[in-house]
Design a protein around this motif. Structure first.
Motif, PDB file in Angstrom:
ATOM      1  N   MET A   1       9.702  54.964  57.706  1.00 28.29           N
ATOM      2  CA  MET A   1       9.127  55.090  56.362  1.00 28.29           C
ATOM      3  C   MET A   1      10.191  54.695  55.363  1.00 28.29           C
ATOM      4  SD  MET A   1       7.611  58.497  54.523  1.00 28.29           S
ATOM      5  CE  MET A   1       6.327  58.632  55.736  1.00 28.29           C
ATOM      6  N   SER A   2       9.804  53.839  54.374  1.00 29.06           N
ATOM      7  CA  SER A   2      10.756  53.404  53.360  1.00 29.06           C
ATOM      8  C   SER A   2      10.943  54.482  52.337  1.00 29.06           C
ATOM      9  CB  SER A   2      10.258  52.108  52.701  1.00 29.06           C
ATOM     10  OG  SER A   2       9.059  52.366  51.998  1.00 29.06           O
ATOM     11  N   LEU A   3      12.139  54.448  51.669  1.00 29.46           N
ATOM     12  CA  LEU A   3      12.450  55.446  50.654  1.00 29.46           C
ATOM     13  C   LEU A   3      11.551  55.312  49.444  1.00 29.46           C
ATOM     14  CD1 LEU A   3      16.345  55.400  50.850  1.00 29.46           C
ATOM     15  CD2 LEU A   3      14.754  57.062  51.848  1.00 29.46           C
ATOM     16  N   GLY A   4      11.021  54.143  49.203  1.00 34.40           N
ATOM     17  CA  GLY A   4      10.191  53.939  48.008  1.00 34.40           C
ATOM     18  C   GLY A   4       8.785  54.427  48.152  1.00 34.40           C
ATOM     19  N   ALA A   5       8.415  54.738  49.403  1.00 32.85           N
ATOM     20  CA  ALA A   5       7.024  55.178  49.609  1.00 32.85           C
ATOM     21  C   ALA A   5       6.862  56.623  49.159  1.00 32.85           C
ATOM     22  CB  ALA A   5       6.653  55.041  51.083  1.00 32.85           C
ATOM     23  N   SER A   6       5.719  56.961  48.658  1.00 29.20           N
ATOM     24  CA  SER A   6       5.444  58.345  48.195  1.00 29.20           C
ATOM     25  C   SER A   6       4.172  58.831  48.851  1.00 29.20           C
ATOM     26  CB  SER A   6       5.311  58.390  46.668  1.00 29.20           C
ATOM     27  OG  SER A   6       4.240  57.585  46.234  1.00 29.20           O
ATOM     28  N   THR A   7       4.185  60.188  49.115  1.00 27.27           N
ATOM     29  CA  THR A   7       3.023  60.811  49.743  1.00 27.27           C
ATOM     30  C   THR A   7       2.152  61.433  48.671  1.00 27.27           C
ATOM     31  OG1 THR A   7       4.345  61.320  51.686  1.00 27.27           O
ATOM     32  CG2 THR A   7       2.277  62.546  51.422  1.00 27.27           C
ATOM     33  N   PRO A   8       0.848  61.201  48.653  1.00 28.12           N
ATOM     34  CA  PRO A   8      -0.033  61.790  47.621  1.00 28.12           C
ATOM     35  C   PRO A   8       0.023  63.310  47.676  1.00 28.12           C
ATOM     36  CG  PRO A   8      -1.167  60.079  48.868  1.00 28.12           C
ATOM     37  CD  PRO A   8       0.102  60.319  49.569  1.00 28.12           C
ATOM     38  N   ALA A   9       0.167  63.946  46.474  1.00 32.49           N
ATOM     39  CA  ALA A   9       0.234  65.425  46.388  1.00 32.49           C
ATOM     40  C   ALA A   9      -1.096  66.014  46.804  1.00 32.49           C
ATOM     41  CB  ALA A   9       0.572  65.845  44.959  1.00 32.49           C
ATOM     42  N   ALA A  10      -0.980  67.130  47.552  1.00 30.32           N
ATOM     43  CA  ALA A  10      -2.207  67.817  47.978  1.00 30.32           C
ATOM     44  C   ALA A  10      -2.880  68.460  46.785  1.00 30.32           C
ATOM     45  CB  ALA A  10      -1.855  68.880  49.021  1.00 30.32           C
ATOM     46  N   ARG A  11      -4.165  68.245  46.657  1.00 32.56           N
ATOM     47  CA  ARG A  11      -4.913  68.810  45.540  1.00 32.56           C
ATOM     48  C   ARG A  11      -5.362  70.236  45.859  1.00 32.56           C
ATOM     49  NH1 ARG A  11      -8.934  63.906  43.558  1.00 32.56           N
ATOM     50  NH2 ARG A  11      -7.268  62.426  42.937  1.00 32.56           N
ATOM     51  N   LEU A  12      -5.233  71.128  44.826  1.00 28.43           N
ATOM     52  CA  LEU A  12      -5.694  72.498  45.004  1.00 28.43           C
ATOM     53  C   LEU A  12      -7.207  72.538  44.993  1.00 28.43           C
ATOM     54  CD1 LEU A  12      -3.218  74.401  42.653  1.00 28.43           C
ATOM     55  CD2 LEU A  12      -3.169  74.253  45.143  1.00 28.43           C
ATOM     56  N   LYS A  13      -7.724  73.279  45.934  1.00 25.61           N
ATOM     57  CA  LYS A  13      -9.173  73.384  46.041  1.00 25.61           C
ATOM     58  C   LYS A  13      -9.691  74.441  45.085  1.00 25.61           C
ATOM     59  CE  LYS A  13     -12.868  74.036  49.407  1.00 25.61           C
ATOM     60  NZ  LYS A  13     -13.187  74.347  50.833  1.00 25.61           N
ATOM     61  N   LYS A  14     -10.677  74.146  44.277  1.00 26.44           N
ATOM     62  CA  LYS A  14     -11.252  75.101  43.330  1.00 26.44           C
ATOM     63  C   LYS A  14     -11.910  76.241  44.092  1.00 26.44           C
ATOM     64  CE  LYS A  14     -14.349  75.411  39.365  1.00 26.44           C
ATOM     65  NZ  LYS A  14     -15.295  74.682  38.486  1.00 26.44           N
ATOM     66  N   PRO A  15     -11.514  77.516  43.764  1.00 25.93           N
ATOM     67  CA  PRO A  15     -12.081  78.649  44.517  1.00 25.93           C
ATOM     68  C   PRO A  15     -13.583  78.729  44.321  1.00 25.93           C
ATOM     69  CG  PRO A  15     -10.917  79.421  42.553  1.00 25.93           C
ATOM     70  CD  PRO A  15     -10.614  77.960  42.687  1.00 25.93           C
ATOM     71  N   SER A  16     -14.254  79.130  45.350  1.00 27.37           N
ATOM     72  CA  SER A  16     -15.705  79.268  45.332  1.00 27.37           C
ATOM     73  C   SER A  16     -16.076  80.745  45.289  1.00 27.37           C
ATOM     74  CB  SER A  16     -16.301  78.610  46.584  1.00 27.37           C
ATOM     75  OG  SER A  16     -17.672  78.932  46.696  1.00 27.37           O
ATOM     76  N   TRP A  17     -17.229  81.063  44.694  1.00 23.70           N
ATOM     77  CA  TRP A  17     -17.700  82.444  44.662  1.00 23.70           C
ATOM     78  C   TRP A  17     -17.969  82.967  46.065  1.00 23.70           C
ATOM     79  CZ3 TRP A  17     -17.117  85.458  40.730  1.00 23.70           C
ATOM     80  CH2 TRP A  17     -17.041  84.916  39.433  1.00 23.70           C
ATOM     81  N   LYS A  18     -18.063  82.040  47.003  1.00 25.01           N
ATOM     82  CA  LYS A  18     -18.300  82.445  48.380  1.00 25.01           C
ATOM     83  C   LYS A  18     -16.999  82.729  49.130  1.00 25.01           C
ATOM     84  CE  LYS A  18     -22.618  79.830  48.716  1.00 25.01           C
ATOM     85  NZ  LYS A  18     -23.356  78.786  49.476  1.00 25.01           N
ATOM     86  N   ASP A  19     -15.883  82.547  48.452  1.00 24.52           N
ATOM     87  CA  ASP A  19     -14.586  82.795  49.068  1.00 24.52           C
ATOM     88  C   ASP A  19     -14.413  84.305  49.265  1.00 24.52           C
ATOM     89  OD1 ASP A  19     -11.969  83.080  49.826  1.00 24.52           O
ATOM     90  OD2 ASP A  19     -11.220  81.564  48.424  1.00 24.52           O
ATOM     91  N   PRO A  20     -14.225  84.800  50.472  1.00 20.14           N
ATOM     92  CA  PRO A  20     -14.089  86.240  50.731  1.00 20.14           C
ATOM     93  C   PRO A  20     -12.934  86.864  49.977  1.00 20.14           C
ATOM     94  CG  PRO A  20     -14.425  85.036  52.777  1.00 20.14           C
ATOM     95  CD  PRO A  20     -14.193  83.999  51.713  1.00 20.14           C
ATOM     96  N   ARG A  21     -11.839  86.116  49.840  1.00 21.52           N
ATOM     97  CA  ARG A  21     -10.681  86.668  49.150  1.00 21.52           C
ATOM     98  C   ARG A  21     -10.999  86.961  47.686  1.00 21.52           C
ATOM     99  NH1 ARG A  21      -6.569  82.021  50.661  1.00 21.52           N
ATOM    100  NH2 ARG A  21      -8.487  80.898  50.117  1.00 21.52           N
ATOM    101  N   LEU A  22     -11.773  86.107  47.039  1.00 20.42           N
ATOM    102  CA  LEU A  22     -12.151  86.308  45.645  1.00 20.42           C
ATOM    103  C   LEU A  22     -13.070  87.515  45.507  1.00 20.42           C
ATOM    104  CD1 LEU A  22     -11.984  85.263  42.757  1.00 20.42           C
ATOM    105  CD2 LEU A  22     -13.959  83.797  43.234  1.00 20.42           C
ATOM    106  N   LEU A  23     -13.980  87.680  46.443  1.00 22.10           N
ATOM    107  CA  LEU A  23     -14.896  88.815  46.391  1.00 22.10           C
ATOM    108  C   LEU A  23     -14.151  90.135  46.586  1.00 22.10           C
ATOM    109  CD1 LEU A  23     -17.923  87.388  48.435  1.00 22.10           C
ATOM    110  CD2 LEU A  23     -17.733  87.670  45.955  1.00 22.10           C
ATOM    111  N   VAL A  24     -13.209  90.144  47.540  1.00 22.53           N
ATOM    112  CA  VAL A  24     -12.424  91.363  47.778  1.00 22.53           C
ATOM    113  C   VAL A  24     -11.600  91.714  46.545  1.00 22.53           C
ATOM    114  CG1 VAL A  24     -10.521  92.348  49.119  1.00 22.53           C
ATOM    115  CG2 VAL A  24     -12.336  91.064  50.278  1.00 22.53           C
ATOM    116  N   GLY A  25     -10.980  90.724  45.923  1.00 26.95           N
ATOM    117  CA  GLY A  25     -10.187  90.978  44.713  1.00 26.95           C
ATOM    118  C   GLY A  25     -11.039  91.532  43.583  1.00 26.95           C
ATOM    119  N   LEU A  26     -12.252  90.980  43.426  1.00 27.07           N
ATOM    120  CA  LEU A  26     -13.151  91.447  42.372  1.00 27.07           C
ATOM    121  C   LEU A  26     -13.560  92.894  42.608  1.00 27.07           C
ATOM    122  CD1 LEU A  26     -14.804  90.795  39.860  1.00 27.07           C
ATOM    123  CD2 LEU A  26     -16.617  89.925  41.349  1.00 27.07           C
TER     124      LEU A  26
END
Length: 213
Positions: free
Chosen positions: A1-26
């Motif tokens: 891999m060349s030094l000039g190459a760049s890896t695309p940044a991982a995009r954060l996924k928008k939390p869903s109301w169906k996410d169990p972690r969000l429901l537990v926090g609420l």
């Protein structure tokens, strides 16, 4: 891999109301709010009741002018006191002494005919102990005049009598060294006391630290 190459940044996924972690926090947030509300609500569970503005003597009529309203936590004891949500019953007197600031219990008031003791006045020339105050107990001793212009041996007439009132009295010369003392006397004891006073008995009172026992 060349030094000039760049890896695309991982995009954060928008939390869903169906996410169990969000429901537990609420749910945790809602539970915390409910707990705080319950604590605040319990802390404010006070009742407005009547307290004596000044000391209420036995037999004293008790009206709205004789009491003040205070907020206290009574819990299960609330039925034993007069609450400010209702007016004091009419034509009531104190059937026992109620100290200044003391809550007015239902058992402390009644009709005049419910009194089983009545205040009787005594003029005491000897100095009284500092412990003799309204509400304290005293033994009343009497010495009847004898045939030799003296007095017979003192006799205990009223053991453990409750002091209803006391104030500076006066002697025969108008001085203010004596004390006008009122003690509560039962109907059964009253004739003996009045008889002793009518016969010019010498009266002495002694503080009774044991009270009415």
């Amino acid at each position: 891999m060349s030094l000039g190459a760049s890896t695309p940044a991982a995009r954060l996924k928008k939390p869903s109301w169906k996410d169990p972690r969000l429901l537990v926090g609420l749910l945790l947030v809602l539970a915390s709010i409910a707990s705080v509300a319950a604590v605040v609500g319990n802390a404010d569970q006070t009742t407005e009741v009547y307290a004596a503005r000044e000391t209420l003597a036995v037999g004293q009529p008790v009206t709205g002018d004789a009491v003040v309203k205070v907020r206290v936590r009574l819990g299960d004891l609330e039925p034993t006191y007069f609450t400010a949500a209702q007016a004091l019953p009419e034509h009531q007197v104190a059937v026992r002494m109620v100290g200044k600031g003391e809550l007015v219990a239902r058992s402390s008031l009644g009709r005049v005919d419910a009194l089983d003791r009545k205040p009787a006045g005594l003029n005491i020339e000897d100095a009284l102990p500092k412990e003799v105050v309204v509400g304290s107990r005293v033994d009343v001793w009497v010495s009847l005049p004898d045939a030799k212009n003296g007095y017979a041996e003192p006799q205990l007439l009223l053991p453990g009598a409750e002091v209803a009132a006391l104030a500076p009295g006066s002697t025969a010369l108008g001085a203010t060294k004596a004390t006008a003392l009122h003690v509560l006397v039962s109907d059964a004891q009253m004739p003996k006391l009045l008889g002793a006073l009518a016969n010019k008995a010498k009266v002495a009172v002694v503080w009774n630290p044991a009270g009415g026992k």
